[in-house]
Write a protein that holds these residues in place. Sequence first.
Motif, PDB file in Angstrom:
ATOM      1  N   ALA A   1      10.850  17.242  -0.871  1.00  0.00           N
ATOM      2  CA  ALA A   1      10.815  17.463   0.580  1.00  0.00           C
ATOM      3  C   ALA A   1       9.818  18.531   0.983  1.00  0.00           C
ATOM      4  O   ALA A   1       9.615  18.758   2.182  1.00  0.00           O
ATOM      5  CB  ALA A   1      12.211  17.840   1.093  1.00  0.00           C
TER       6      ALA A   1
ATOM      7  N   SER B   1      14.695  15.090   5.924  1.00  0.00           N
ATOM      8  CA  SER B   1      15.736  16.091   5.659  1.00  0.00           C
ATOM      9  C   SER B   1      15.364  17.439   6.258  1.00  0.00           C
ATOM     10  O   SER B   1      16.245  18.223   6.645  1.00  0.00           O
ATOM     11  CB  SER B   1      15.968  16.231   4.154  1.00  0.00           C
ATOM     12  OG  SER B   1      14.851  16.834   3.509  1.00  0.00           O
TER      13      SER B   1
ATOM     14  N   LEU C   1      24.560  18.715   6.269  1.00  0.00           N
ATOM     15  CA  LEU C   1      23.484  17.876   5.734  1.00  0.00           C
ATOM     16  C   LEU C   1      23.671  17.646   4.246  1.00  0.00           C
ATOM     17  O   LEU C   1      23.969  18.585   3.501  1.00  0.00           O
ATOM     18  CB  LEU C   1      22.125  18.540   5.979  1.00  0.00           C
ATOM     19  CG  LEU C   1      20.901  17.937   5.273  1.00  0.00           C
ATOM     20  CD1 LEU C   1      20.573  16.557   5.852  1.00  0.00           C
ATOM     21  CD2 LEU C   1      19.693  18.867   5.385  1.00  0.00           C
TER      22      LEU C   1
ATOM     23  N   ARG D   1      21.224  16.223   1.323  1.00  0.00           N
ATOM     24  CA  ARG D   1      19.856  15.811   1.016  1.00  0.00           C
ATOM     25  C   ARG D   1      19.778  15.349  -0.433  1.00  0.00           C
ATOM     26  O   ARG D   1      19.794  16.168  -1.366  1.00  0.00           O
ATOM     27  CB  ARG D   1      18.883  16.968   1.233  1.00  0.00           C
ATOM     28  CG  ARG D   1      17.449  16.623   0.793  1.00  0.00           C
ATOM     29  CD  ARG D   1      16.462  17.702   1.144  1.00  0.00           C
ATOM     30  NE  ARG D   1      16.508  18.850   0.261  1.00  0.00           N
ATOM     31  CZ  ARG D   1      15.686  19.030  -0.788  1.00  0.00           C
ATOM     32  NH1 ARG D   1      14.815  18.099  -1.113  1.00  0.00           N
ATOM     33  NH2 ARG D   1      15.774  20.130  -1.521  1.00  0.00           N
TER      34      ARG D   1
ATOM     35  N   ARG E   1      17.748  19.220   8.949  1.00  0.00           N
ATOM     36  CA  ARG E   1      18.288  20.575   8.749  1.00  0.00           C
ATOM     37  C   ARG E   1      18.177  21.394  10.037  1.00  0.00           C
ATOM     38  O   ARG E   1      19.116  22.117  10.412  1.00  0.00           O
ATOM     39  CB  ARG E   1      17.528  21.267   7.608  1.00  0.00           C
ATOM     40  CG  ARG E   1      18.137  22.595   7.174  1.00  0.00           C
ATOM     41  CD  ARG E   1      17.279  23.231   6.085  1.00  0.00           C
ATOM     42  NE  ARG E   1      17.859  24.478   5.602  1.00  0.00           N
ATOM     43  CZ  ARG E   1      18.490  24.621   4.464  1.00  0.00           C
ATOM     44  NH1 ARG E   1      18.658  23.572   3.664  1.00  0.00           N
ATOM     45  NH2 ARG E   1      18.963  25.797   4.089  1.00  0.00           N
TER      46      ARG E   1
ATOM     47  N   ALA F   1      19.854  12.585   4.691  1.00  0.00           N
ATOM     48  CA  ALA F   1      18.418  12.349   4.838  1.00  0.00           C
ATOM     49  C   ALA F   1      17.697  12.887   3.616  1.00  0.00           C
ATOM     50  O   ALA F   1      18.176  13.810   2.958  1.00  0.00           O
ATOM     51  CB  ALA F   1      17.887  13.023   6.107  1.00  0.00           C
ATOM     52  N   TYR F   2      16.531  12.329   3.328  1.00  0.00           N
ATOM     53  CA  TYR F   2      15.739  12.797   2.185  1.00  0.00           C
ATOM     54  C   TYR F   2      14.298  13.021   2.624  1.00  0.00           C
ATOM     55  O   TYR F   2      13.857  12.581   3.689  1.00  0.00           O
ATOM     56  CB  TYR F   2      15.813  11.801   1.026  1.00  0.00           C
ATOM     57  CG  TYR F   2      15.104  10.476   1.247  1.00  0.00           C
ATOM     58  CD1 TYR F   2      13.803  10.272   0.809  1.00  0.00           C
ATOM     59  CD2 TYR F   2      15.762   9.408   1.884  1.00  0.00           C
ATOM     60  CE1 TYR F   2      13.159   9.054   0.998  1.00  0.00           C
ATOM     61  CE2 TYR F   2      15.126   8.188   2.074  1.00  0.00           C
ATOM     62  CZ  TYR F   2      13.826   8.018   1.636  1.00  0.00           C
ATOM     63  OH  TYR F   2      13.190   6.812   1.822  1.00  0.00           O
TER      64      TYR F   2
END
Length: 338
Positions: free
Chosen positions: A142, A261, A280, A282, A265, A256-257
């Motif tokens: 990320a 993400s 969250l 991730r 956040r 989410a990735y």
Amino acid sequence: MKKTYLCTGNEACAEGALRAGCRFYAGYPITPQNELIAYMSRHMRERGGVFIQAESELSAVNMVLGASIAGARAMTSSSGPGISLKQEAISYIAAGELPAVIVNIMRGGPGLGSISPSQSDYFQAVKGGGHGDYHLIVMAPATIQEMFDFTYRAFGLADKYRNPVMILADGMIGQMMEVLEYDEHIEPVPFVKKDWALTGAKNRSGHNIKTLILGKEGETLEEYNRKLQEKYKIIASAEIEAEEYLTSDAQKVIVAYGLMSRIARTCVDNLRKNGVKAGLIRPKKLWPFPSRIIKNISARGVKFLAVEMSAGQMVEDVRLSVCDDARVFFYGTQEEKR
């Protein structure tokens, strides 16, 4: 000594591979991963390795297959359409239990699509884009720092499990610039003795690299596949990796990735400021997927929102983990209307 650099994600990925001990790279240019292949062309030779710009994506990935058979730490990279062309050979690499690293800097699709960032290659990566019952270990960085760190680690995972590892990142992370920090004297990932590698020595016996199993050598395809599935079970148990952010009391959790993400956040922080108990999850690895983590949190009756830069793919794995479609929602390029 720690050093800091300002670089793109593609360059960080390439440097992570070189620092890990990658000494064979073959690729073919395609936007948005061209900075990676350009970096390898400049630096691979000075590190004592081999760089080849192949005539096609098919040639590149089959060169990686051959280099891995010979025991080299090998990598290729591409984006959407190029990764599609590599799928047959990736299936061969998985079948031959060969360690290799494949980088996909995702662009929009289907077809040639566009050169804009996307996350629409999720299914291709985690469900096996080629034929047969196989899995790649799929890592989802990320940040630019993680592009370096995850690629560095990928070679160790590939060697440990004799399995291809994919770095799955979108074009934004590939081309954006951030600060990268690493130890200038970082050692390569420890090398694993590869007794199985084919070195060209005469009268060598006992090699077991094969992708065609006809049952004439005492092992049927069913038996071979059963052995592979046992390995995948070990990986699925040992290699789950995800970040949890403010999930301990969360009533609504975003999954989410990658780039999404980071945006998610910030959304969680803003929701918390407005009194909403949000959190969250991730996934740092998309396969194996962190189903257990999601399932444990879902036991509290939590609602989930899968956020993706696609029409919705990872959301299906979230639904399978929660086992309650009514509590899983999606927001992406084609958001659901409920």
